[in-house]
Design an enzyme around this catalytic site. Structure first.
Site, PDB file in Angstrom:
ATOM      1  CB  SER A   1      -8.241   0.922   6.112  1.00  6.57           C
ATOM      2  OG  SER A   1      -8.911   2.242   6.175  1.00  6.57           O
TER       3      SER A   1
ATOM      4  CE  LYS B   1      -3.754   2.118   2.815  1.00 13.12           C
ATOM      5  NZ  LYS B   1      -4.742   1.581   4.056  1.00 13.12           N
TER       6      LYS B   1
ATOM      7  CB  SER C   1      -7.655   3.527   3.051  1.00  6.39           C
ATOM      8  OG  SER C   1      -7.013   3.178   3.967  1.00  6.39           O
TER       9      SER C   1
END
Lengths: 98, 469
Positions: free
Chosen positions: B174, B75, B150
Site C-alpha cells: 500500500s 494517511k 491503499s
C-alpha cells in the site's frame, strides 16, 4: 458455505449480518477455499510457521503506572458514544435479576 | 522554470528545508502556496479528508527545529491527537484520538507539522483508494485513472504538489504500489523499523508505516526522524535510527542485484521497461542478473490473503462501538468480508487438522528462506513494482481479490518483512502514467536501497522534481 455457517462465523466475530449480507458472503468463501487449496500444494512438511518476524517473544515492562503513557478519565471517555457520570454506557447483558 | 513562476509547493522537502535555512522564503509563504494549491485541486482529486487548522502559525513556531516547521500530509489511518482520524471509514467518522501515534510524535518533535489527513481505502483494505467511505481519489497524473492504494491520498497529495511529502502505511503493497502508479518514490521500511503504535491496525505481522516522497533523498532524510525503537510497539526493532541521507553518493559499482519475476508471462509489457532499468544500472557498474522464479509470487498472494484477513479479524474486534466509533454494523462490505473470512481462517480445522492461518504461516517461512538464500548471492533484489500501469477509475468494483492481485510483486517482501523502495523508471508520453522499479534489501538494509535508488534517480530522466533548480 451455507448461510447458517456464515451466520455462525459472524456470531463468533460479533458481526451482525442481515440475511441478504449472509447470502452474498456465503458465495465469497469459495475464493478463500481456493486460496487454502493453493497453499496446501506448497512443500511445508516439517516447516515451522513464522507468526512474526522479529524472533522475539513476549516483551515485558515494569508493572508501574506511568501517567504520561495513560489516559485520564476524561481522555478515556472523550470518544464514547454514550457515557454516564464517568462510565461507558454498554448494552444490558444480564436480563434477569440475580 | 523562472523564479517568478515558482510555486513553493513544487519544491522537494529537501529543497524547501534548504530554502528556509537560506531565508529565500518563509514558512508563511510556503504554507500559503500549499494552501492555495489544495484549495484549487482538492475537491476534484479528493486527496485530503481533513486539514489542520492554523498551519501557518504552527509552522512558524517550529522554525528553529531541524525540520523547520515543514508540513507533512498523513494517511488517515495514522492517529493524530486532536485531529480526526477516520481510517476513511464512516465507523470512525466522529473519532478524534486522545493520543498521538509514535511516528507523527517523532516527526513533530523534530519540528515537522501535520498538514492534514489523506484519503485511503477504508481500513486500508484495498489497492485503489476507490473503496474509501468518503469517495475515491483520482490520479493527478491522469484523472481518468486511479492513484492506487491503499495510500492513494498520500500518493496523490505529493504527485499533485499539494504536499511536500506524505506518510503512508504498507501491509501488502500500500505504499509502493500507489507511489508507482502516481510517479513517486515510495518507501516501505523494514518491518519493525517504524513504530506501529497509533496506526489503525490491519495485519499486525506486516503493517509498516513509511513514506511517499518526491525524491529518494527526501525519503532517506525523513526516515531518520521517523524510525526508532518504541516500547509501546511489541515488534519494534531495537536497532537505532540512522542519518540515511549520508548514504547518498556512496559508490554503487560492484553491487549485485538479482532481477526477480522477469520470466512471468503476465509481466511481458512491464518487463521490457525493467530490461532498460537493468541496462542503466549496469552502466553504473552494478551487476544485474535475472533470477529464475522459484516460489510463484501467486503463492505469496495466498499467504498474504489468509494472514492479513485473520489478523484483520482479530484487530477489528476492538471496534465494539462502546468506547469509540459507531456500531459494528457500520463496517462496509469489504471490511465485513475480511473479518468473516479471517475469522474462518482462525477458527477452522479441516479434515487433515490444518488450520488455514497456521498453514499460511508455514508457507510464509518458505518465502523468508528463499529471500535469505537470494541475499547470499545478491546485495539487493529488484522487480517491477506493479504488473501494470495505473488502472482506470471503476475497475476495482466487484473484483473480490483486486487488492491482493495488484500487489502480487510486493507481497513476497511484505510477508518477509523486508524493506522496499519504489521509484519511477518509465513514463508513458500519451497517458502521463509511470511505472515503478521495486528495489528490495535484506531486513535492516535501507542504506543499500537509498544508495542504489538515488544513483539510479540521478542518472535517469524519470524523476519530475529532481532538477527543480
Amino acid at each position: 458455505m451455507k448461510q447458517s455457517q456464515v451466520q455462525a462465523i459472524a456470531a463468533m466475530a460479533q458481526l451482525p449480518l442481515s440475511a441478504a449480507e449472509a447470502k452474498v458472503l456465503s458465495t465469497q468463501f469459495k475464493e478463500t477455499l481456493a486460496v487454502i487449496a493453493q497453499l496446501e500444494t506448497a512443500p511445508t512438511k516439517g516447516v515451522a510457521p513464522t507468526y512474526q518476524l522479529t524472533g522475539e517473544y513476549n516483551r515485558w515492562r515494569e508493572d508501574l503506572v506511568r501517567p504520561e503513557l495513560s489516559f485520564n478519565q476524561a481522555e478515556a471517555l472523550s470518544n464514547a458514544p454514550r457515557a454516564h457520570q464517568g462510565y461507558f454506557v454498554v448494552p444490558r447483558i444480564l436480563k434477569s435479576k440475580p | 522554470m523562472s523564479n517568478s513562476a515558482r510555486q513553493l509547493n513544487q519544491f522537494t522537502f529537501r529543497q524547501a528545508l534548504d530554502g528556509l535555512a537560506e531565508k529565500k522564503f518563509t514558512q508563511a509563504e510556503l504554507v500559503a502556496d500549499l494552501e492555495r494549491a489544495v484549495k484549487a485541486q482538492n475537491q476534484a482529486l479528493n486527496v485530503f479528508l481533513s486539514l489542520a487548522p492554523n498551519l501557518s502559525a504552527e509552522s512558524e513556531a517550529q522554525a528553529e527545529r531541524p525540520l523547520r516547521g515543514l508540513p507533512l500530509a498523513v494517511k488517515d489511518n495514522i492517529s493524530t491527537r486532536g485531529l480526526k482520524t477516520t481510517a476513511a471509514s464512516t465507523l470512525l467518522a466522529d473519532f478524534s484520538p486522545a493520543f498521538e501515534s509514535t511516528v507523527t510524535a517523532k516527526l513533530k518533535a523534530a519540528g515537522a507539522t501535520i498538514q492534514g489527513k489523506t484519503n485511503l481505502d477504508a481500513w486500508a483494505h484495498g489497492s485503489s483508494t476507490e473503496t474509501s467511505d468518503y469517495g475515491r481519489t483520482l490520479n493527478p497524473r491522469n484523472p481518468a485513472y486511479l492513484p492506487g492504494g491503499s495510500s492513494g491520498g498520500s500518493a496523490a497529495a505529493v504527485a499533485a504538489n499539494l504536499a511536500l511529502a506524505s506518510l503512508g502505511t504498507e501491509t501488502g503493497g500500500s505504499i509502493r504500489q500507489p507511489a508507482a502508479w502516481c510517479g513517486l518514490v515510495g518507501l516501505k521500511p523494514s518491518y519493525g523499523r517504524c513504530s506501529r503504535f497509533g496506526i489503525v491496525p490491519m495485519a499486525s505481522s506486516t503493517d509498516s508505516p513509511g513514506l511517499l516522497t518526491k525524491t529518494v533523498e527526501d525519503a532517506a532524510l525523513l526516515l531518520g526522524w521517523m524510525a526508532g525503537f518504541d516500547e509501546r510497539d511489541g515488534t519494534s526493532l531495537r536497532t537505532p535510527s540512522e542519518r540515511w541521507e549520508r548514504q547518498l553518493g556512496k559508490p554503487v559499482a560492484g553491487l549485485k542485484v538479482g532481477w526477480l519475476y522477469h520470466d512471468l508471462e503476465e509481466l511481458n509489457e512491464v518487463n521490457e521497461k525493467i530490461e532498460s532499468v537493468a541496462t542503466q544500472l549496469r552502466s553504473l557498474g552494478i551487476k544485474v542478473e535475472p533470477v529464475p522464479t522459484g516460489l510463484d509470487p501467486r503463492l505469496a498472494i495466498a499467504v498474504y490473503t489468509l494472514v492479513q484477513r485473520a489478523e484483520v479479524a482479530s484487530n477489528l474486534a476492538r471496534f465494539d462501538g462502546l468506547r469509540y466509533g459507531r456500531p459494528r454494523t457500520t463496517f462496509g462490505a469489504e471490511a465485513k468480508r475480511r473479518i468473516l473470512l479471517g475469522t474462518y481462517a482462525l477458527a477452522t480445522r479441516d479434515r487433515s487438522e490444518h488450520n488455514p492461518y497456521e498453514l499460511a504461516q508455514e508457507v510464509r517461512t518458505l518465502f523468508i528462506r528463499e529471500f535469505e538464500q537470494l541475499f547470499t548471492q545478491f546485495d539487493l533484489v529488484m522487480s517491477a513494482t506493479s504488473p501494470s500501469f495505473a488502472k482506470k477509475v471503476g475497475v476495482s468494483a466487484d473484483s473480490a481479490m483486486f487488492g491482493e492481485l495488484e500487489d502480487m510483486l510486493l507481497e513476497p517482501s511484505c510477508i518477509a518483512g523486508l524493506p522496499g523502495l519504489s521509484l519511477p523508471c518509465y513514463r508513458d508520453q500519451e497517458t502521463n502514467l509511470s511505472l515503478g522499479l521495486n528495489l528490495m534489501a535484506p531486513a535492516g538494509r535501507e542504506d543499500l536501497l537509498f544508495r542504489v535508488g538515488e544513483a539510479y534517480e540521478r542518472n535517469t530522466p524519470w524523476n519530475s522534481w529532481r532538477n527543480n533548480d
